[in-house]
Scaffold this active site. Structure first.
Site, PDB file in Angstrom:
ATOM      1  N   TYR A  44      51.632 -31.866  54.943  1.00 40.92           N
ATOM      2  CA  TYR A  44      52.061 -32.787  54.827  1.00 40.92           C
ATOM      3  C   TYR A  44      52.572 -32.523  52.806  1.00 40.92           C
ATOM      4  CZ  TYR A  44      49.904 -36.418  58.044  1.00 40.92           C
ATOM      5  OH  TYR A  44      50.315 -37.170  58.462  1.00 40.92           O
ATOM      6  N   GLU A 113      57.029 -30.174  37.803  1.00 40.46           N
ATOM      7  CA  GLU A 113      55.863 -30.758  38.099  1.00 40.46           C
ATOM      8  C   GLU A 113      54.855 -31.424  36.710  1.00 40.46           C
ATOM      9  OE1 GLU A 113      53.406 -30.903  41.970  1.00 40.46           O
ATOM     10  OE2 GLU A 113      55.208 -30.840  42.719  1.00 40.46           O
ATOM     11  N   HIS A 240      45.589 -39.249  43.366  1.00 40.40           N
ATOM     12  CA  HIS A 240      47.235 -38.587  42.508  1.00 40.40           C
ATOM     13  C   HIS A 240      48.287 -39.958  42.077  1.00 40.40           C
ATOM     14  CE1 HIS A 240      51.815 -37.864  43.434  1.00 40.40           C
ATOM     15  NE2 HIS A 240      50.942 -36.085  43.429  1.00 40.40           N
ATOM     16  N   ARG A 287      47.397 -35.075  35.949  1.00 41.43           N
ATOM     17  CA  ARG A 287      47.468 -36.358  37.169  1.00 41.43           C
ATOM     18  C   ARG A 287      46.805 -36.730  36.740  1.00 41.43           C
ATOM     19  NH1 ARG A 287      48.123 -33.093  42.552  1.00 41.43           N
ATOM     20  NH2 ARG A 287      50.535 -32.897  42.602  1.00 41.43           N
ATOM     21  N   HIS A 348      43.916 -37.909  46.977  1.00 39.05           N
ATOM     22  CA  HIS A 348      44.405 -36.483  47.379  1.00 39.05           C
ATOM     23  C   HIS A 348      44.105 -35.281  47.452  1.00 39.05           C
ATOM     24  CE1 HIS A 348      48.109 -34.427  47.520  1.00 39.05           C
ATOM     25  NE2 HIS A 348      47.928 -34.226  46.703  1.00 39.05           N
ATOM     26  N   ARG A 383      42.657 -30.223  39.041  1.00 38.95           N
ATOM     27  CA  ARG A 383      44.279 -28.634  39.650  1.00 38.95           C
ATOM     28  C   ARG A 383      45.316 -29.190  38.945  1.00 38.95           C
ATOM     29  NH1 ARG A 383      47.627 -29.383  43.686  1.00 38.95           N
ATOM     30  NH2 ARG A 383      46.770 -31.981  44.201  1.00 38.95           N
TER      31      ARG A 383
END
Ligand code: FAD
Ligand code: SIN
Length: 520
Positions: A44, A113, A240, A287, A348, A383
């Site tokens: 995914y 990101e 997420h 995040r 997530h 993370r």
């Protein structure tokens, strides 16, 4: 039945398969997948795998970004070697046949990101994980020493406990393999192994809304905890920020952070930008910050989602880089070139897990863990995006090298008894399992989500205790099935998240408590 294998690998995602390939020339490998081979979180993954390749990027910058996201809980030595060795491991993935997108000049087309100060994410459109899984599966299937067992569910690790010897969290203990459900006979087989690697992935299904596939039920963590091995940092659950808003659809479809890297902007339910109120990096802040900001905006406005606006991004870029997202939204009547995308945060990634050293070893002898199930020290309290695929290849490589040095000196423990299911009957009331799962999801999402408090955690623990007692009772009386084991495991993981969250008397990274305002 009793089987022997030199290496027992539980899990066929990036961590399990890359380990299997590295040890297979030396001995027999049994690779377990509890469902079909493709159904993994790896498959995914959208955004990609972070790694340093070109200037002006450098290992040092990637190290600093990782430490910054991790809020001071990372192990700096682990961060350094993971990033430095990562470049070589990514090259190995390429050599194994993985394709990453390139620019016209032949260089890799690296993306950016949240939390990354440079463009450094190797990707294959918005389907990077599926491409990695494809390449690894092809290699694994071609290796004569690897036996792949699909739909084989591992229940428990085998230790001295199964020889009637008492073990405790502090005593020395050894892993001799695992008990595994055989889907054909529906009986439990004994797999004796010299080396066992747990690569069973995460536990997103603890929560109601998750990007994780249904296999993510925390089996590896629960197995190790029951076997009295070390587990740590389970309070750090990463949400997420942008899963596609589609109530009760599981898993929630991810809208990759790379889209924000390409310029997508978060907007509230009234269409106003809001991230400038929370962080200078706006939509590209790490995040935890973005997820909390969205949670706050949703609570203030009483909305069940916010929006992502990509209408200003050139259509060609959207179609060529994000075809999967474009199609997914279009099938649901949303043309992302003209319409806002409704999004909300979703569970997530599990940052903590089975505690391992720098060679992927747990404190249970001959037991290794790699991938999302493990806690290596890389992520700390949060993370950095696209660091997990990287962590998996680096630690599977290190674990494989370490295991190869040890395997010849280990004997099979042939005296291990077979599974005893005397006195159990088939539980024919699936409702007992499905309803408990729903109640658990509700407890965890309401009280142990993005924002926590002492009172919420206490309430969650009190309610969980009832589910725990009922489920243990059912488990003892029932013939063992995958469904009852998964429920038991997910309750165990929920317990660890709550317990470790209660013990952390501060707000740090992904653990945010109203009772402990964040310190600088
Ligand atoms: P998985 O790939 O989840 O594999 C787990 C394996 O264990 C499966 O084969 C499963 O069948 C098996 N298994 C589990 N329990 C048992 C059992 N009891 N018995 C037998 N087998 C068992 N990370 C990034 O770095 N970059 C990204 O772009 C990215 N995007 C993501 C997007 C999504 C939607 C999701 C959900 C995650 C994303 N992540 C990303 C995280 C990353 O994909 C995972 O952390 C990583 O793939 C985990 O790999 P793994 O090998 O540890 O586990
Ligand atoms: C994403 O593509 O946004 C997910 C990246 C990750 O989880 O590392």
């Amino acid at each position: 039945m009793k089987y022997t294998t030199d290496f027992l690998v539980m899990g066929a995602g990036i961590a399990g398969m890359s380990f299997a390939l590295k040890v297979a020339d030396k001995g027999s490998v049994t690779l377990l997948s509890k469902s079909e081979l493709y159904l993994t979180a790896t498959h995914y993954a959208q955004g990609g795998i972070a790694g340093v390749m070109y200037r002006p990027d450098s290992w040092q910058k990637h190290i600093e970004d990782t430490m910054d996201a991790g809020a001071g809980l990372n192990n700096e030595k682990v961060v350094r070697f993971t990033i430095e060795e990562g470049t070589e491991r990514i090259q190995e993935l390429i050599d194994l046949g993985t394709h990453f997108d390139k620019k016209e000049n032949g260089e890799f087309d690296l993306a950016r990101e949240g939390g990354h100060s440079e463009k450094r994410v190797f990707h294959f459109k918005d389907q990077t994980g599926a491409e990695i899984q494809r390449a690894l599966t092809k290699q694994v299937k071609a290796h004569p020493n690897i036996t792949i067992l699909e739909n084989h569910f591992a229940i428990d690790l085998i230790t001295e406990h199964h020889l009637g010897i008492e073990i405790s969290r502090n005593s020395e203990k050894t892993c001799f393999g695992a008990y595994v459900v055989n889907p054909k006979t529906e009986k439990i087989d004994t797999y004796l192994a010299k080396i066992t690697l747990i690569a069973t992935g995460g536990s997103g299904n603890v929560y109601h809304t998750t990007t994780n596939p249904e296999i993510a039920t925390g089996d590896g963590v629960a197995m190790v905890y029951r076997a009295k091995g070390s587990v740590e940092h389970m309070e750090f659950v990463q949400f997420h920020p942008t899963a596609f808003f589609e109530p009760d659809v599981k898993p929630a479809f991810l809208i990759t952070e790379a889209l924000r890297g390409a310029g997508a902007i978060l907007k509230d339910i009234d269409g106003n930008e809001f991230m400038q109120k929370y962080d200078d990096r706006k939509s590209l802040a790490p995040r935890d910050i973005v997820a909390r900001a969205i949670d706050n905006e949703m609570k203030m406005k009483g909305s069940d989602h916010v929006y992502l606006d990509v209408r200003h991004i050139d259509k060609e870029t959207l179609l060529s880089h994000f075809p999967n997202i474009y199609d997914h939204c279009m099938e649901r009547g949303i043309d992302i070139t003209k319409d806002f995308i409704p999004v909300l945060p979703a569970a997530h990634y599990q940052c903590g897990g089975i505690k391992v050293n720098e060679f992927g070893q747990n404190n249970i002898t001959n037991l290794y863990a790699s991938g999302e199930v493990s806690s290596t020290g890389l992520h700390g309290a949060n993370r950095l995006a696209s660091n997990s695929l990287l962590e998996a290849v680096v630690f599977s490589h290190r674990a494989a090298n370490n295991a190869l040095e040890k395997v010849d000196a280990i004997d099979f423990k042939n005296e291990i008894p077979e599974w005893d299911d005397e006195g159990t009957v088939l539980n024919e009331e699936m409702i007992l399992i499905t309803q408990t799962q729903k109640e658990l999801n509700q407890i965890m999402s309401s009280y142990v989500g993005i924002v926590r408090s002492n009172l919420r955690l206490k309430r969650a623990l009190d309610r969980l205790e009832i589910l725990y007692r009922e489920t243990e009772d059912l488990y003892k009386k029932s013939i063992v099935t995958q469904e009852i084991c998964e429920l038991r495991n997910i309750i165990n993981v929920a317990y660890l998240i709550i317990k470790m969250a209660k013990n952390r008397k501060e707000s740090r990274g992904l653990h945010y408590s109203l009772d402990y305002p964040p310190q600088d």
